[in-house]
Design a protein around this motif. Structure first.
Motif, PDB file in Angstrom:
ATOM      1  N   GLN A   1       0.866  -1.171   0.000  1.00 24.96           N
ATOM      2  CA  GLN A   1       0.000   0.000   0.000  1.00 24.96           C
ATOM      3  C   GLN A   1       0.905   1.223   0.000  1.00 24.96           C
ATOM      4  N   ALA A   2       0.528   2.205  -0.791  1.00 27.66           N
ATOM      5  CA  ALA A   2       1.385   3.378  -0.958  1.00 27.66           C
ATOM      6  C   ALA A   2       0.533   4.610  -1.189  1.00 27.66           C
ATOM      7  N   GLU A   3       1.201   5.752  -1.194  1.00 29.65           N
ATOM      8  CA  GLU A   3       0.535   7.006  -1.514  1.00 29.65           C
ATOM      9  C   GLU A   3       1.442   7.837  -2.408  1.00 29.65           C
ATOM     10  N   VAL A   4       0.825   8.665  -3.234  1.00 25.09           N
ATOM     11  CA  VAL A   4       1.569   9.583  -4.087  1.00 25.09           C
ATOM     12  C   VAL A   4       1.702  10.893  -3.324  1.00 25.09           C
ATOM     13  N   LEU A   5       2.945  11.288  -3.044  1.00 21.84           N
ATOM     14  CA  LEU A   5       3.202  12.531  -2.316  1.00 21.84           C
ATOM     15  C   LEU A   5       3.260  13.741  -3.243  1.00 21.84           C
ATOM     16  N   GLU A   6       3.700  13.506  -4.472  1.00 19.47           N
ATOM     17  CA  GLU A   6       3.795  14.582  -5.474  1.00 19.47           C
ATOM     18  C   GLU A   6       3.656  13.961  -6.845  1.00 19.47           C
ATOM     19  N   SER A   7       2.978  14.670  -7.728  1.00 19.20           N
ATOM     20  CA  SER A   7       2.816  14.167  -9.090  1.00 19.20           C
ATOM     21  C   SER A   7       2.767  15.343 -10.056  1.00 19.20           C
ATOM     22  N   SER A   8       3.712  15.350 -10.986  1.00 18.65           N
ATOM     23  CA  SER A   8       3.730  16.357 -12.041  1.00 18.65           C
ATOM     24  C   SER A   8       4.154  15.657 -13.325  1.00 18.65           C
ATOM     25  N   SER A   9       4.327  16.413 -14.385  1.00 14.84           N
ATOM     26  CA  SER A   9       4.733  15.814 -15.660  1.00 14.84           C
ATOM     27  C   SER A   9       6.205  15.402 -15.662  1.00 14.84           C
ATOM     28  N   THR A  10       6.971  15.818 -14.642  1.00 15.27           N
ATOM     29  CA  THR A  10       8.396  15.468 -14.605  1.00 15.27           C
ATOM     30  C   THR A  10       8.828  14.769 -13.315  1.00 15.27           C
ATOM     31  N   LYS A  11       7.919  14.656 -12.345  1.00 14.30           N
ATOM     32  CA  LYS A  11       8.298  14.012 -11.086  1.00 14.30           C
ATOM     33  C   LYS A  11       7.095  13.339 -10.439  1.00 14.30           C
TER      34      LYS A  11
ATOM     35  N   TRP B   1      25.672   6.762  -9.265  1.00 11.55           N
ATOM     36  CA  TRP B   1      24.920   6.662 -10.518  1.00 11.55           C
ATOM     37  C   TRP B   1      24.055   7.890 -10.743  1.00 11.55           C
ATOM     38  N   GLY B   2      23.892   8.726  -9.728  1.00 11.13           N
ATOM     39  CA  GLY B   2      23.088   9.933  -9.847  1.00 11.13           C
ATOM     40  C   GLY B   2      22.231  10.139  -8.613  1.00 11.13           C
ATOM     41  N   THR B   3      21.777  11.370  -8.435  1.00  5.77           N
ATOM     42  CA  THR B   3      20.930  11.724  -7.295  1.00  5.77           C
ATOM     43  C   THR B   3      19.841  12.682  -7.733  1.00  5.77           C
ATOM     44  N   THR B   4      18.844  12.802  -6.879  1.00 10.91           N
ATOM     45  CA  THR B   4      17.811  13.816  -7.051  1.00 10.91           C
ATOM     46  C   THR B   4      17.443  14.335  -5.671  1.00 10.91           C
ATOM     47  N   GLU B   5      16.860  15.512  -5.638  1.00 10.44           N
ATOM     48  CA  GLU B   5      16.454  16.144  -4.378  1.00 10.44           C
ATOM     49  C   GLU B   5      14.931  16.135  -4.271  1.00 10.44           C
ATOM     50  N   TYR B   6      14.445  15.912  -3.064  1.00  3.54           N
ATOM     51  CA  TYR B   6      13.022  16.044  -2.779  1.00  3.54           C
ATOM     52  C   TYR B   6      12.870  16.433  -1.315  1.00  3.54           C
ATOM     53  N   ASN B   7      12.167  17.520  -1.058  1.00  2.00           N
ATOM     54  CA  ASN B   7      11.927  18.012   0.303  1.00  2.00           C
ATOM     55  C   ASN B   7      13.205  18.119   1.130  1.00  2.00           C
TER      56      ASN B   7
ATOM     57  N   GLY C   1       7.714   3.017   4.707  1.00  2.00           N
ATOM     58  CA  GLY C   1       8.365   4.268   5.070  1.00  2.00           C
ATOM     59  C   GLY C   1       9.337   4.787   4.028  1.00  2.00           C
ATOM     60  N   SER C   2       9.740   3.946   3.096  1.00  2.00           N
ATOM     61  CA  SER C   2      10.693   4.372   2.068  1.00  2.00           C
ATOM     62  C   SER C   2      10.001   5.259   1.030  1.00  2.00           C
ATOM     63  N   ILE C   3      10.811   6.108   0.408  1.00  4.02           N
ATOM     64  CA  ILE C   3      10.349   7.027  -0.634  1.00  4.02           C
ATOM     65  C   ILE C   3      11.001   6.634  -1.954  1.00  4.02           C
ATOM     66  N   TYR C   4      10.209   6.681  -3.024  1.00  9.43           N
ATOM     67  CA  TYR C   4      10.694   6.372  -4.372  1.00  9.43           C
ATOM     68  C   TYR C   4      10.314   7.536  -5.275  1.00  9.43           C
ATOM     69  N   VAL C   5      11.282   8.055  -6.002  1.00  6.24           N
ATOM     70  CA  VAL C   5      11.080   9.248  -6.827  1.00  6.24           C
ATOM     71  C   VAL C   5      11.401   8.915  -8.279  1.00  6.24           C
ATOM     72  N   PHE C   6      10.399   9.051  -9.137  1.00 10.20           N
ATOM     73  CA  PHE C   6      10.593   8.952 -10.577  1.00 10.20           C
ATOM     74  C   PHE C   6      10.780  10.360 -11.094  1.00 10.20           C
ATOM     75  N   VAL C   7      11.846  10.590 -11.862  1.00  8.55           N
ATOM     76  CA  VAL C   7      12.103  11.891 -12.453  1.00  8.55           C
ATOM     77  C   VAL C   7      12.254  11.712 -13.957  1.00  8.55           C
ATOM     78  N   PHE C   8      11.504  12.507 -14.719  1.00  6.93           N
ATOM     79  CA  PHE C   8      11.613  12.467 -16.179  1.00  6.93           C
ATOM     80  C   PHE C   8      12.756  13.392 -16.568  1.00  6.93           C
ATOM     81  N   GLU C   9      13.878  12.787 -16.951  1.00  2.11           N
ATOM     82  CA  GLU C   9      15.090  13.557 -17.229  1.00  2.11           C
ATOM     83  C   GLU C   9      15.374  13.607 -18.729  1.00  2.11           C
ATOM     84  N   SER C  10      15.801  14.785 -19.189  1.00  2.00           N
ATOM     85  CA  SER C  10      16.170  14.977 -20.591  1.00  2.00           C
ATOM     86  C   SER C  10      17.672  14.953 -20.728  1.00  2.00           C
ATOM     87  N   PHE C  11      18.135  14.346 -21.824  1.00  2.00           N
ATOM     88  CA  PHE C  11      19.565  14.174 -22.053  1.00  2.00           C
ATOM     89  C   PHE C  11      20.028  14.808 -23.354  1.00  2.00           C
ATOM     90  N   SER C  12      19.200  15.650 -23.959  1.00  2.00           N
ATOM     91  CA  SER C  12      19.597  16.265 -25.232  1.00  2.00           C
ATOM     92  C   SER C  12      20.101  17.665 -25.040  1.00  2.00           C
TER      93      SER C  12
END
Length: 146
Positions: A33-43, A110-116, A135-146
């Motif tokens: 069971q989970a919840e979405v803490l933030e949702s946008s077109s890039t995160k 391999w890389g990092t991202t920031e949240y709160n 209790g763990s947090i998982y963050v999907f980030v839509f990243e551009s490489f061009s």
């Protein structure tokens, strides 16, 4: 260069997923069971509220999908191809990258991202095989490489 990094990340996730299939770690995935803490077109930020022993991130994503709180598509090999209608382009100039607060299942090299105000490391496995804990947090980030 960044396009190559995305392709390498996809290849690494595919290889790890293949290794799990070959050695037979399959079995049934647990429930979550989970919840979405933030949702946008890039995160998209997901917090795990409850997780069975064999639960993976895809278990939590399936739960959220069933609740109508998340939409996603994955390829036949388990790669997340779109989240909430935002799709990885065919040329891999952008893609959904996964980060986690679980230090045992991430690699900051391999890389990092920031949240709160927190820094999250790149997940070492893809959503289908990444074990989760409450209790763990998982963050999907839509990243551009061009």
């Amino acid at each position: 260069m960044k396009k190559t990094i995305c392709k390498i990340a996809v290849l690494l996730m595919t290889l790890v997923l293949s290794a799990f299939v070959i050695v037979g770690c399959g079995g049934q995935t647990g429930k979550a069971q989970a919840e979405v803490l933030e949702s946008s077109s890039t995160k998209v930020v997901i917090k795990i509220n409850q997780a069975d022993e064999n639960a993976t991130l895809i278990s939590a994503m399936d739960y959220l999908k069933g609740e109508g709180k998340l939409q996603f598509e994955k390829s036949g090999d388990g790669m997340i191809m779109s989240i909430n209608g935002v799709q990885n382009p065919a040329d891999w100039s952008s893609c959904w990258m996964l980060y986690t607060s679980d230090s045992e299942m991430s690699n900051v090299e391999w890389g990092t991202t920031e949240y709160n105000g927190q820094t999250y490391g790149s997940a070492i496995l893809g959503a289908e095989t990444l074990p989760i804990t409450a209790g763990s947090i998982y963050v999907f980030v839509f990243e551009s490489f061009s």
